[in-house]
Design an enzyme around this catalytic site. Structure first.
Site, mmCIF file in Angstrom:
data_model
loop_
_atom_site.group_PDB
_atom_site.id
_atom_site.type_symbol
_atom_site.label_atom_id
_atom_site.label_comp_id
_atom_site.label_asym_id
_atom_site.label_seq_id
_atom_site.Cartn_x
_atom_site.Cartn_y
_atom_site.Cartn_z
ATOM 1 N N HIS A 349 50.615 47.320 41.886
ATOM 2 C CA HIS A 349 49.196 47.662 41.929
ATOM 3 C C HIS A 349 48.689 47.998 43.323
ATOM 4 O O HIS A 349 47.481 48.209 43.495
ATOM 5 C CB HIS A 349 48.350 46.508 41.382
ATOM 6 C CG HIS A 349 48.349 46.408 39.895
ATOM 7 N ND1 HIS A 349 47.562 47.203 39.088
ATOM 8 C CD2 HIS A 349 49.060 45.620 39.051
ATOM 9 C CE1 HIS A 349 47.776 46.900 37.817
ATOM 10 N NE2 HIS A 349 48.672 45.942 37.766
ATOM 11 N N LYS A 537 32.436 47.396 43.044
ATOM 12 C CA LYS A 537 33.853 47.024 43.143
ATOM 13 C C LYS A 537 34.008 45.974 44.244
ATOM 14 O O LYS A 537 33.071 45.751 45.024
ATOM 15 C CB LYS A 537 34.724 48.240 43.456
ATOM 16 C CG LYS A 537 34.265 49.035 44.671
ATOM 17 C CD LYS A 537 35.116 50.282 44.875
ATOM 18 C CE LYS A 537 34.745 51.370 43.894
ATOM 19 N NZ LYS A 537 35.805 51.665 42.953
ATOM 20 N N ARG A 538 35.155 45.355 44.283
ATOM 21 C CA ARG A 538 35.443 44.380 45.336
ATOM 22 C C ARG A 538 35.192 45.008 46.706
ATOM 23 O O ARG A 538 35.525 46.168 46.939
ATOM 24 C CB ARG A 538 36.908 43.948 45.210
ATOM 25 C CG ARG A 538 37.415 42.971 46.248
ATOM 26 C CD ARG A 538 38.794 42.470 45.841
ATOM 27 N NE ARG A 538 39.754 43.540 45.670
ATOM 28 C CZ ARG A 538 40.570 43.990 46.631
ATOM 29 N NH1 ARG A 538 40.520 43.452 47.841
ATOM 30 N NH2 ARG A 538 41.438 44.946 46.392
ATOM 31 N N LYS A 543 38.024 50.463 50.465
ATOM 32 C CA LYS A 543 37.154 50.996 49.411
ATOM 33 C C LYS A 543 35.921 51.694 49.991
ATOM 34 O O LYS A 543 35.218 52.406 49.294
ATOM 35 C CB LYS A 543 36.746 49.873 48.455
ATOM 36 C CG LYS A 543 37.947 49.320 47.660
ATOM 37 C CD LYS A 543 37.537 48.199 46.742
ATOM 38 C CE LYS A 543 38.730 47.593 46.005
ATOM 39 N NZ LYS A 543 39.278 48.468 44.963
ATOM 40 N N THR A 645 39.805 51.233 37.784
ATOM 41 C CA THR A 645 39.430 51.276 36.370
ATOM 42 C C THR A 645 37.923 51.475 36.217
ATOM 43 O O THR A 645 37.467 51.975 35.192
ATOM 44 C CB THR A 645 39.843 49.987 35.634
ATOM 45 O OG1 THR A 645 39.340 48.843 36.333
ATOM 46 C CG2 THR A 645 41.354 49.886 35.523
ATOM 47 N N LYS A 649 35.457 53.639 33.355
ATOM 48 C CA LYS A 649 34.317 53.098 32.599
ATOM 49 C C LYS A 649 33.079 53.962 32.818
ATOM 50 O O LYS A 649 32.328 54.256 31.874
ATOM 51 C CB LYS A 649 34.045 51.654 33.018
ATOM 52 C CG LYS A 649 35.186 50.694 32.751
ATOM 53 C CD LYS A 649 35.023 49.403 33.542
ATOM 54 C CE LYS A 649 36.313 48.609 33.578
ATOM 55 N NZ LYS A 649 36.280 47.528 34.570
#
Length: 807
Positions: A349, A537-538, A543, A645, A649
């Site tokens: 991952h 998100k985290r 990110k 993911t 969504k």
């Protein structure tokens, strides 16, 4: 068990009275929820039992999905709808003068995960049940989850215990008869058996009892009910005699207290390692016991069981199964390794070096002495085998071996010990084949494959967005509810103005609901018709939440400099948790809140710009964020996000992706076309070529917009204490902007300008949203799980017999 509304009302009333000794009217919302949850679990128990009977009688090959996280979210509504009981129960409660929404909100979310890894595992379990595939989940029953996030008056993240179990968890069943002992520490004796094989005895161990709690995983439109097993650590009856008993109790209690203990200390690292071994040992011991009870031999284990390792956290399952086969069942090394290699499969991952687990060899040797010996021997045999095949490739051996530089490299152990290694998006799989695991791929290309992630359409579309589902039912029929690929039928209607208008009305309904949630959570009133631009998100450097908030700062500065400047009203919505010890990420959260506080109270930008930080991001929040958003921010530096993911969504709910060519964004872009998303920034190759000579300071000095935005971090604009955000400034300038935020800044700003232009054209905007929905069927977890079943697990759907019943 109830079969209609009347019997439901009778049984629910009886349940309340027998449990609490009070009438329905006298009970609280949490008591009513717990009673209902226990009733629904009991209702599902017959199918749960019938599933287990079918698995035994049909000698079915089983999948064991080991994951340190299972972020399952709330269960009540999902289970009611999957069982077809929702309308009956809701109507029955209404007649009893019970507000279903109060019960729904009373349910605590299980603290069993943090982000995408755990949400993916939960989606895959739900899809496995829906597809009638035999999959068991294995995880830890964390008492306090990761943490409950609060934001203080200065915008700081405050971590509070996530006490999700304090009122009880009605979906679980404790199974004390299936408890096992897990051994830590101790000493090793060696001997030679009659056949000349070396044998090992592990003694003077510290034992911990692992007690399982089972949670039914209910499929949609099927009777198949799989099992999620959560392991809880309890003191052993064989507690150590040479240790302070209170210290022993404290050590045992710590194993399941929290997800991801702080590993900035040696004690924290040891606890993480203990957690990982605890749940894989309990799970593997149970796997072997169940197999022996069913078949009486382990020779056929690889034919009847497959273990999927979700990232490196459960990789100690490889040497643990070796230990059991050799030490308890006296197999030779060769036979044991052949079995475990055929049983084990590994999903990678991450390509981030910091996330590729490496444990100090001495730590494993101390905590798990027998496991360490197996790892050591596996490493020795691997190195000898590769040198025999590639005599002049010592460098390759050093790069790929398990033990190197005093560390145990868990990703290498996974690749060596598994017959299957898969990535989770096409670009990610290419990176691991040509970069991270390049040497392994050269040797064993047949072991590698791609399995692009997916998300369950039930929770995130059918159940979570009933307005959009009803709209789709009317436009394309209901076939997509069973087969999400049928969303493609919507392509015939994307140019229809009436369909576009109906979609925009549905989206506005969800934006109105999101606006109400935002006000309730933060007190911020947002303009409901503004662009809802969401990054949820985290929080991590790669990110690049920092890129988004720096752009907001620059936009604010331009409006202040030019009061006549007009933009399409824009609401930037952030939701994220930062690891408790990750100072940079926590500083970014404080910055977002500081920027929001200033902008939201500035009359010069009223009606044009708002910034919102939603605290305590979780599955329930994701359910309403994904369907209330206009923009899905997926802006990680290319080559760092394995898949994502959240992007799926959002897409499924008609949200436009603003993103880099990273992770599954690449596949989204290929499906919808560049006219229906907004892609910006450097790609993987461009980053690789620019990195060696990149100088963030040069950009800072030469780009006025960047310099103004970055300088505001330390000039007192956002805080009276000019050092509050210095850590961010230093990360960008002194540490040379590791994730190339400034390098992609101008491209991101142009992408935002493109969003403004497109949003203003409502017809084409609606068309793009509809195209995204139509093309999202590929990202169903049903598709992903079926690929695992066909190409890695080699398992088939299970048929439940009608006459199998609990009685």
């Amino acid at each position: 068990m109830f079969s209609d509304k009347t019997t439901f009302k009778e049984e629910y009333t009886e349940k309340i009275v027998s449990t609490y000794g009070r009438s329905v009217e006298e009970t609280s919302a949490i008591e009513r929820y717990l009673a209902l949850g226990e009733m629904i679990r009991a209702y599902a128990t017959e199918n749960w039992y019938r599933t287990q009977m079918a698995l035994r009688e049909q000698h079915t090959k089983m999948v064991y999905y080991f994951s340190l996280e299972f972020l399952i979210g709330r269960s009540l509504e999902n289970n009611l709808k999957s069982l077809g009981l929702y309308d009956m129960v809701r109507d029955g409660l209404k007649e009893l003068k019970v507000d279903y929404e109060d019960l729904k909100e009373a349910e605590a979310e299980p603290g069993l995960g943090n982000g995408g890894l755990g949400r993916l595992a939960a989606c895959y379990m739900e899809s496995s049940s829906t597809l009638n595939l035999p999959v068991r989940g294995i995880c830890i029953r964390y008492k306090y989850g990761l943490f409950r996030q609060e934001i203080d008056s200065l915008g700081n993240q405050i971590e509070k215990p996530d006490m999700w179990l304090k009122d009880g968890f009605p979906w679980e069943v404790r199974q004390p008869n299936e408890a096992v002992e897990v051994d830590f520490y101790g000493s090793i004796d060696t001997s030679v058996d009659a056949g000349g094989d070396l044998r090992f005895r592990h003694y003077n161990t510290v034992k911990v009892t692992a007690v399982p709690y089972d949670v039914p995983v209910i499929g949609s439109g099927t009777e198949m009910t799989n099992n999620l097993r959560l392991w809880s650590a309890e003191p052993s009856a064989q507690a150590p005699e040479n240790q302070d008993y209170r210290k022993y109790l404290s050590d045992v209690d710590a194993i399941c207290q929290n997800l991801y203990p702080d590993d900035s200390t040696e004690e924290g690292k040891m606890l993480r390692l203990k957690q990982q071994y605890f749940f894989v040992s309990a799970g593997v011991q149970t796997l072997v016991r169940m197999h022996m009870e069913r078949y009486g031999t382990l020779d056929n284990l690889a034919e009847k069981a497959v273990v999927q390792l979700n990232d490196t956290h459960p990789v100690l399952a490889i040497p643990e199964l070796m230990r059991i086969l050799m030490d308890e069942y006296l197999m030779s090394w060769q036979k044991a390794f052949e079995i475990i290699w055929n049983v084990m499969a590994y999903t990678n991952h991450t390509v981030m070096q910091e996330a590729l687990e490496r444990w100090p060899a001495g730590m494993i040797q101390k905590l798990l002495p027998r496991i360490y010996l197996i790892i050591e021997e596996m490493d020795r045999r691997y190195a000898a085998s590769v040198l025999n095949q590639y005599p002049n490739r010592w460098g390759m051996v050093q790069r790929t071996r398990i033990l190197s530089d005093g560390l145990v490299h868990m990703a290498n152990l996974a690749v060596i010990g598994c017959h299957s290694i898969n990535g989770v998006a096409k670009i990610h799989t290419g990176i691991i084949e040509n970069g991270l695991f390049k040497d392994f791929y050269e040797m064993w290309p047949e072991r590698f494959s791609n399995k692009t992630n997916g998300v369950t359409p039930r929770r995130f579309l059918l159940y979570g967005n009933p307005e959009l589902s009803a709209f789709l039912d009317d436009v394309i029929g209901t076939g997509y509810r069973k087969d999400l690929s049928e969303l493609e039928k919507l392509m015939d209607f994307v140019d229809d103005p009436k369909v576009q208008d109906r979609f925009l009305a549905v989206k506005q309904q969800r934006k109105d609901l999101l606006s109400d949630r935002i006000y309730k959570a933060t007190g911020v009133i947002v303009y409901r018709h503004s662009i809802f631009d969401v990054q949820a998100k985290r929080l991590h450097g790669y990110k690049r939440q920092l890129l988004a908030i720096l752009y907001v700062i620059s936009l604010y500065q331009k409006i202040k400099e030019n009061p006549s400047m007009m933009i399409e009203p824009h609401t930037f919505i952030f939701a994220a948790k930062a690891a408790a010890s990750y100072r940079f990420a926590k500083a970014v959260i404080r910055l977002i809140n500081a920027v929001g506080r200033k902008i939201n109270n500035d009359p010069d930008v009223k009606g044009q710009l708002k910034v919102v930080f939603l605290p305590n991001y979780r599955v329930t929040m994701a359910e309403y964020l994904t369907n209330g958003a206009d923009i899905s921010e997926q802006i990680s530096m290319a080559g760092t996000e394995a898949s994502g993911t959240g992007n799926m969504k959002f897409m499924m709910n008609g949200t436009i992706t603003l993103g880099t060519l990273d992770g599954a964004n690449v596949e989204i872009d290929a499906l919808v076309g560049r006219e229906n998303d907004v892609i910006f920034g450097m790609n993987v190759d461009e980053i690789r070529n620019r990195k060696p000579t990149y100088q963030a300071l040069e950009l800072y000095n030469s780009n006025v917009t960047i310099r103004k935005a970055v300088s505001s971090l330390i000039d007192g604009t956002w805080s009276e204490n000019r050092d509050d955000f210095r850590i961010i400034y230093e990360e960008l300038i002194r540490k040379n902007d590791e994730y190339m935020v400034l390098a992609d800044f101008d491209a991101y700003a142009k992408a935002q300008e493109e969003i403004q232009k497109r949003y203003h054209d409502r017809r084409n905007w609606a068309k793009s949203c509809l195209v995204n929905i139509a093309k999202s069927g590929y990202f169903s977890s049903d598709r992903a799980v079926q690929e695992y079943a066909d190409e890695i697990w080699h398992v088939s759907p299970v048929t439940l017999k009608e006459d199998e019943s609990v009685s």
